[in-house]
Write a protein that holds these residues in place. Structure first.
Motif, short mmCIF file in Angstrom:
data_model
loop_
_atom_site.label_atom_id
_atom_site.label_comp_id
_atom_site.label_asym_id
_atom_site.label_seq_id
_atom_site.Cartn_x
_atom_site.Cartn_y
_atom_site.Cartn_z
N ASP A 1 0.82 -1.21 0.00
CA ASP A 1 0.00 0.00 0.00
C ASP A 1 0.85 1.26 0.00
O ASP A 1 0.37 2.34 -0.35
CB ASP A 1 -0.92 0.02 1.23
CG ASP A 1 -2.09 -0.94 1.08
OD1 ASP A 1 -2.40 -1.31 -0.07
OD2 ASP A 1 -2.68 -1.31 2.11
N VAL A 2 2.11 1.15 0.44
CA VAL A 2 2.95 2.33 0.55
C VAL A 2 4.09 2.36 -0.45
O VAL A 2 4.65 3.40 -0.74
CB VAL A 2 3.52 2.48 1.99
CG1 VAL A 2 2.39 2.59 2.99
CG2 VAL A 2 4.42 1.31 2.34
N ALA A 3 4.44 1.20 -1.00
CA ALA A 3 5.55 1.13 -1.96
C ALA A 3 5.07 1.50 -3.36
O ALA A 3 3.97 1.13 -3.76
CB ALA A 3 6.15 -0.25 -1.97
N PRO A 4 5.87 2.20 -4.13
CA PRO A 4 5.49 2.54 -5.51
C PRO A 4 5.26 1.33 -6.38
O PRO A 4 4.47 1.35 -7.30
CB PRO A 4 6.68 3.36 -6.01
CG PRO A 4 7.35 3.87 -4.77
CD PRO A 4 7.15 2.81 -3.74
N SER A 5 5.97 0.23 -6.11
CA SER A 5 5.82 -0.98 -6.91
C SER A 5 6.26 -2.16 -6.07
O SER A 5 6.91 -2.00 -5.03
CB SER A 5 6.67 -0.92 -8.18
OG SER A 5 8.04 -0.94 -7.85
N ALA A 6 5.91 -3.35 -6.53
CA ALA A 6 6.34 -4.55 -5.81
C ALA A 6 7.85 -4.63 -5.77
O ALA A 6 8.44 -4.99 -4.75
CB ALA A 6 5.74 -5.79 -6.47
N ALA A 7 8.50 -4.31 -6.89
CA ALA A 7 9.95 -4.35 -6.93
C ALA A 7 10.56 -3.37 -5.94
O ALA A 7 11.54 -3.67 -5.26
CB ALA A 7 10.45 -4.06 -8.34
N GLU A 8 9.95 -2.20 -5.83
CA GLU A 8 10.45 -1.19 -4.91
C GLU A 8 10.28 -1.65 -3.46
O GLU A 8 11.15 -1.43 -2.62
CB GLU A 8 9.71 0.13 -5.13
CG GLU A 8 10.12 1.26 -4.18
CD GLU A 8 11.51 1.81 -4.44
OE1 GLU A 8 11.97 2.63 -3.64
OE2 GLU A 8 12.13 1.41 -5.44
N SER A 9 9.16 -2.33 -3.18
CA SER A 9 8.94 -2.79 -1.81
C SER A 9 9.95 -3.84 -1.41
O SER A 9 10.35 -3.92 -0.25
CB SER A 9 7.51 -3.32 -1.65
OG SER A 9 7.33 -4.52 -2.36
N VAL A 10 10.39 -4.67 -2.36
CA VAL A 10 11.41 -5.67 -2.07
C VAL A 10 12.76 -5.00 -1.84
O VAL A 10 13.48 -5.31 -0.89
CB VAL A 10 11.49 -6.71 -3.20
CG1 VAL A 10 12.71 -7.60 -3.01
CG2 VAL A 10 10.22 -7.54 -3.26
N ALA A 11 13.11 -4.06 -2.71
CA ALA A 11 14.41 -3.41 -2.63
C ALA A 11 14.57 -2.61 -1.34
O ALA A 11 15.66 -2.49 -0.80
CB ALA A 11 14.62 -2.51 -3.84
N ASN A 12 13.48 -2.04 -0.85
CA ASN A 12 13.54 -1.21 0.34
C ASN A 12 12.61 -1.74 1.43
O ASN A 12 11.96 -0.98 2.14
CB ASN A 12 13.15 0.23 -0.01
CG ASN A 12 14.12 0.87 -0.98
OD1 ASN A 12 15.22 1.26 -0.60
ND2 ASN A 12 13.71 0.97 -2.23
N ALA A 13 12.55 -3.07 1.54
CA ALA A 13 11.57 -3.69 2.42
C ALA A 13 11.71 -3.24 3.86
O ALA A 13 10.71 -2.97 4.54
CB ALA A 13 11.69 -5.21 2.32
N GLY A 14 12.92 -3.14 4.35
CA GLY A 14 13.12 -2.73 5.73
C GLY A 14 12.60 -1.33 6.00
O GLY A 14 11.92 -1.09 7.00
N LYS A 15 12.90 -0.42 5.09
CA LYS A 15 12.44 0.96 5.25
C LYS A 15 10.91 1.04 5.26
O LYS A 15 10.30 1.68 6.12
CB LYS A 15 13.00 1.82 4.11
CG LYS A 15 12.52 3.27 4.13
CD LYS A 15 13.11 4.05 2.96
CE LYS A 15 12.46 3.65 1.65
NZ LYS A 15 12.93 4.48 0.51
N TYR A 16 10.30 0.36 4.30
CA TYR A 16 8.85 0.40 4.22
C TYR A 16 8.19 -0.33 5.38
O TYR A 16 7.12 0.06 5.86
CB TYR A 16 8.37 -0.18 2.89
CG TYR A 16 8.61 0.73 1.72
CD1 TYR A 16 8.11 2.03 1.71
CD2 TYR A 16 9.35 0.31 0.63
CE1 TYR A 16 8.34 2.88 0.65
CE2 TYR A 16 9.58 1.16 -0.45
CZ TYR A 16 9.07 2.44 -0.44
OH TYR A 16 9.30 3.28 -1.49
N LEU A 17 8.82 -1.40 5.86
CA LEU A 17 8.26 -2.14 6.98
C LEU A 17 8.27 -1.29 8.24
O LEU A 17 7.29 -1.27 9.01
CB LEU A 17 9.03 -3.43 7.20
CG LEU A 17 8.51 -4.38 8.28
CD1 LEU A 17 7.04 -4.72 8.07
CD2 LEU A 17 9.35 -5.66 8.31
N ALA A 18 9.35 -0.56 8.48
CA ALA A 18 9.42 0.34 9.64
C ALA A 18 8.36 1.42 9.54
O ALA A 18 7.64 1.71 10.51
CB ALA A 18 10.81 0.95 9.73
#
Length: 374
Positions: free
Chosen positions: A347-364
């Motif tokens: 819901d917050v990542a621009p794309s699935a690929a972006e959420s994987v690449a920056n998973a820790g940042k988005y998870l926090a």
């Protein structure tokens, strides 16, 4: 406030420990004075070893034969108790996992569990009186025959020749030579963590249900299933035990061989790992639980770690917040398991690929947002 942060892995992006650290960062943004405990969890599959090490088990590394004969390094863990015993934790995926093999029909027939047997031998050599086996992520469909071969068993054909390793050769086995089988197998307490109820063979068995993910096409699956059926017959003849039981189809039928020739028991994965790591004690001291995993879906509702943890927390009246990579179950489903709030990274990542690449940042970030809104 005492917050227990206990996620499973976010497969493909974060280990359970990395996910816990990111969630803790987000929680402390909202509750900077909170007493936050990070406690990675697992349900007996991949991540079980990591959870054990996080709980204080000593990690060790052994060189073993991989699922298609290439040598690899495989980790396991052990902890000694005050009474002279020791518990070892082994994941089949470490020595015989799909990550070590390209999933093709040929490899699906060749893959074996020999390396996992080598880890069991190493644990016995180290003085283990109890061995916990997590059986997720496996490459083989060999009924555990390879592991027993590493422990001294010899499967032979009608002419008395030792058959090749791999599930594709099980149909050739006519008998087993037990003269060299490690006698310590009957003394050790072998606990196998399973989260499926599939039998060894048949339409719902290991080959037909799980073979495709290991590279098996229709022909290979039929050959593997026929081999497992024959292997069960050979085991029954040699041990007097019926191994085609619910749960024996886990990890390519891995439990079957140990059900025949050891005192192995099949146990629910989450409950086994929770008892192993001391999760119950941590849960009893918490005011809030934050958990999650990469994909919260229908399989999660069958007893996977985050939902099983939520159920345990609900039984004690402790609210649960769920943060996942993606959530594919309804809010009503989550509410029934005691989850008071939930959010997904997508819901917050621009794309699935972006959420994987920056998973820790988005998870926090997502953890802090769901806490502020809860």
């Amino acid at each position: 406030m005492r917050i227990l942060i206990a996620p499973d892995k976010f497969k493909g992006s974060l280990t359970a420990a990395e996910a816990a650290a990111a969630m803790a960062e987000g929680a402390l943004r909202v509750y900077p004075e909170a007493d936050v405990v990070q406690f990675p969890v697992a349900d007996g599959g991949e991540g079980t070893l990591e959870a054990a090490v996080a709980a204080g088990y000593e990690e060790r590394l052994n060189a073993v034969v991989g699922p298609i004969l290439a040598p690899i390094g495989a980790a396991w863990a052990i902890r000694k108790d005050a009474f002279g015993g020791a518990t070892a934790v082994i994941e089949t995926a470490q020595a015989s996992g799909l990550a070590h093999m390209e999933p093709t029909p040929a490899n699906a027939l060749r893959a074996h569990s020999y390396g996992c047997g080598q880890l069991i031998a190493a644990a016995l050599d180290a003085g283990a009186t109890e061995i916990v086996l997590g059986v997720g992520g496996s490459a083989m469909t060999d009924g555990g025959s390879g592991a027993l071969r590493a422990l001294g068993l010899k499967p032979v054909d009608a002419a008395g020749n030792v058959v090749p390793l791999g599930g594709g050769s099980l149909g050739e086995v006519a008998a087993v030579d037990l003269s060299g089988l490690d006698p310590r197998l009957t003394a050790v307490n072998l606990r196998i963590a399973v989260d499926v109820q599939n039998p060894l063979y048949g339409p719902e068995g290991a080959a037909h249900v799980f073979g495709a993910q290991k590279g098996a096409d229709a022909d290979a699956a039929e050959r593997l299933d026929a081999g497992l059926r024959n292997w069960a017959s050979v085991l029954r003849e040699a041990s007097g035990r019926d191994v085609n039981v619910p749960g024996a189809g886990a990890a390519g039928g891995f439990p079957a061989s140990f059900l025949a020739f050891s005192n192995a028991s099949l146990e629910g994965g989450f409950e086994l790992v929770a008892g192993l790591t001391g999760l119950a004690d941590k849960l009893g001291k918490a005011d809030l639980v934050i958990t999650g995993e990469g994909s919260l879906d229908s399989q999660s509702l069958t007893g996977k770690a985050p939902i099983a943890l939520a159920d345990a927390a609900r039984a004690q009246g402790i609210p649960v917040i769920m943060v996942a990579g993606r959530i594919l179950v309804s809010p009503e489903d989550l509410e029934r398991h005691g989850v008071v709030a939930a959010a997904q990274l997508l819901d917050v990542a621009p794309s699935a690929a972006e959420s994987v690449a920056n998973a820790g940042k988005y998870l926090a970030w997502t953890t802090s947002q769901v806490l502020e809104g809860a």
